[in-house]
Design a protein around this motif. Structure first.
Motif, PDB file in Angstrom:
ATOM      1  N   VAL A  90       2.367  -1.888  -3.878  1.00  0.00           N
ATOM      2  CA  VAL A  90       3.082  -2.799  -2.987  1.00  0.00           C
ATOM      3  C   VAL A  90       4.456  -2.202  -2.701  1.00  0.00           C
ATOM      4  O   VAL A  90       5.151  -1.771  -3.621  1.00  0.00           O
ATOM      5  N   CYS A  91       4.840  -2.151  -1.422  1.00  0.00           N
ATOM      6  CA  CYS A  91       6.119  -1.561  -1.046  1.00  0.00           C
ATOM      7  C   CYS A  91       7.271  -2.347  -1.671  1.00  0.00           C
ATOM      8  O   CYS A  91       7.335  -3.575  -1.541  1.00  0.00           O
ATOM      9  N   SER A  92       8.190  -1.620  -2.341  1.00  0.00           N
ATOM     10  CA  SER A  92       9.302  -2.293  -3.015  1.00  0.00           C
ATOM     11  C   SER A  92      10.345  -2.801  -2.023  1.00  0.00           C
ATOM     12  O   SER A  92      11.201  -3.596  -2.375  1.00  0.00           O
ATOM     13  N   THR A  93      10.288  -2.322  -0.776  1.00  0.00           N
ATOM     14  CA  THR A  93      11.274  -2.731   0.218  1.00  0.00           C
ATOM     15  C   THR A  93      10.778  -3.898   1.068  1.00  0.00           C
ATOM     16  O   THR A  93      11.448  -4.921   1.183  1.00  0.00           O
ATOM     17  N   CYS A  94       9.576  -3.766   1.657  1.00  0.00           N
ATOM     18  CA  CYS A  94       9.113  -4.801   2.587  1.00  0.00           C
ATOM     19  C   CYS A  94       7.970  -5.643   2.011  1.00  0.00           C
ATOM     20  O   CYS A  94       7.584  -6.643   2.610  1.00  0.00           O
ATOM     21  N   GLY A  95       7.410  -5.225   0.864  1.00  0.00           N
ATOM     22  CA  GLY A  95       6.379  -6.032   0.218  1.00  0.00           C
ATOM     23  C   GLY A  95       4.973  -5.867   0.786  1.00  0.00           C
ATOM     24  O   GLY A  95       4.053  -6.553   0.351  1.00  0.00           O
ATOM     25  N   SER A  96       4.805  -4.954   1.755  1.00  0.00           N
ATOM     26  CA  SER A  96       3.458  -4.773   2.299  1.00  0.00           C
ATOM     27  C   SER A  96       2.662  -3.780   1.452  1.00  0.00           C
ATOM     28  O   SER A  96       3.226  -3.038   0.645  1.00  0.00           O
ATOM     29  N   ASP A  97       1.347  -3.799   1.624  1.00  0.00           N
ATOM     30  CA  ASP A  97       0.481  -2.907   0.856  1.00  0.00           C
ATOM     31  C   ASP A  97       0.716  -1.452   1.245  1.00  0.00           C
ATOM     32  O   ASP A  97       0.818  -1.132   2.432  1.00  0.00           O
ATOM     33  N   GLN A 111       7.202   2.947  -1.942  1.00  0.00           N
ATOM     34  CA  GLN A 111       7.468   2.408  -0.612  1.00  0.00           C
ATOM     35  C   GLN A 111       6.366   2.797   0.362  1.00  0.00           C
ATOM     36  O   GLN A 111       5.750   3.856   0.221  1.00  0.00           O
ATOM     37  N   CYS A 112       6.143   1.961   1.373  1.00  0.00           N
ATOM     38  CA  CYS A 112       5.202   2.324   2.438  1.00  0.00           C
ATOM     39  C   CYS A 112       5.847   3.402   3.318  1.00  0.00           C
ATOM     40  O   CYS A 112       7.047   3.676   3.186  1.00  0.00           O
ATOM     41  N   ILE A 113       5.060   3.998   4.193  1.00  0.00           N
ATOM     42  CA  ILE A 113       5.573   5.129   4.980  1.00  0.00           C
ATOM     43  C   ILE A 113       6.768   4.741   5.872  1.00  0.00           C
ATOM     44  O   ILE A 113       7.778   5.419   5.863  1.00  0.00           O
ATOM     45  N   PRO A 114       6.689   3.635   6.628  1.00  0.00           N
ATOM     46  CA  PRO A 114       7.848   3.263   7.469  1.00  0.00           C
ATOM     47  C   PRO A 114       9.137   3.071   6.664  1.00  0.00           C
ATOM     48  O   PRO A 114      10.214   3.473   7.100  1.00  0.00           O
ATOM     49  N   CYS A 115       9.042   2.461   5.467  1.00  0.00           N
ATOM     50  CA  CYS A 115      10.239   2.218   4.659  1.00  0.00           C
ATOM     51  C   CYS A 115      10.761   3.504   4.021  1.00  0.00           C
ATOM     52  O   CYS A 115      11.967   3.662   3.819  1.00  0.00           O
ATOM     53  N   ALA A 116       9.859   4.428   3.677  1.00  0.00           N
ATOM     54  CA  ALA A 116      10.279   5.669   3.014  1.00  0.00           C
ATOM     55  C   ALA A 116      10.890   6.654   4.008  1.00  0.00           C
ATOM     56  O   ALA A 116      11.653   7.535   3.626  1.00  0.00           O
TER      57      ALA A 116
HETATM   58 ZN   LIG Z   1       7.690  -1.064   3.316  1.00  0.00          ZN
END
Ligand SMILES: [Zn+2]
Length: 117
Positions: A90-97, A111-116
Motif C-alpha cells: 500500500v502506498c505510504s503517500t496516497c494509500g493506493s495499492d 510508494q506507488c509509481i506516481p508518488c515515487a
Molecule cells: Zn501513491
C-alpha cells in the motif's frame, strides 16, 4: 490485508525479499571486513605519511557502499514485516495499492509509481 495480491504473489515476494536480505548481509559483511582492513592499512601508512591521502577515497567509497546497503537492508526488513503483518503493498503517500509489477521489480517499495516519481 492486501487484497490486490494473491497468496502465491505474496509468497513469491516473500522469497524475493528473503533472498535480497541475504545478499545484502553478505555484501555488507564483505564491505565491513574490507573497511576495517583499509583502516588498519591507514594506521600503518600514517606512520610514514606519503600515501595516506591517496588511500582516503577508497575508504570513503567503502563507507558509502556500506551505508547504502544498511539503508536498503532496513527497507527490506520493514517490507518483510509488512508482508507478514498484512499491511503490505500500500502506498505510504496516497494509500493506493502498489501494482504487483512494481513490487516484483522492487519488493520493498513503499510508494506507488506516481508518488515515487
Ligand atoms: Zn501513491
Amino acid at each position: 490485508m492486501s487484497p490486490h495480491l494473491t497468496a502465491s504473489q505474496k509468497a513469491l515476494l516473500s522469497v524475493e525479499l528473503e533472498q535480497h536480505a541475504l545478499a545484502l548481509r553478505t555484501q555488507l559483511a564483505a564491505h565491513l571486513h574490507g573497511q576495517s582492513r583499509v583502516d588498519r592499512a591507514n594506521e600503518v601508512l600514517h606512520q610514514d605519511n606519503d600515501d595516506a591521502s591517496q588511500r582516503r577515497p577508497e575508504l570513503a567509497v567503502a563507507a558509502a557502499l556500506t551505508d547504502r546497503e544498511q539503508v536498503e537492508l532496513e527497507a527490506v526488513a520493514q517490507a518483510l514485516e509488512r508482508l507478514h503483518g498484512g499491511h503490505y503493498g500500500v502506498c505510504s503517500t496516497c494509500g493506493s495499492d502498489i501494482p504487483f509489477d512494481r513490487l516484483k521489480v522492487q519488493p520493498w517499495a513503499t510508494q506507488c509509481i506516481p508518488c515515487a516519481s
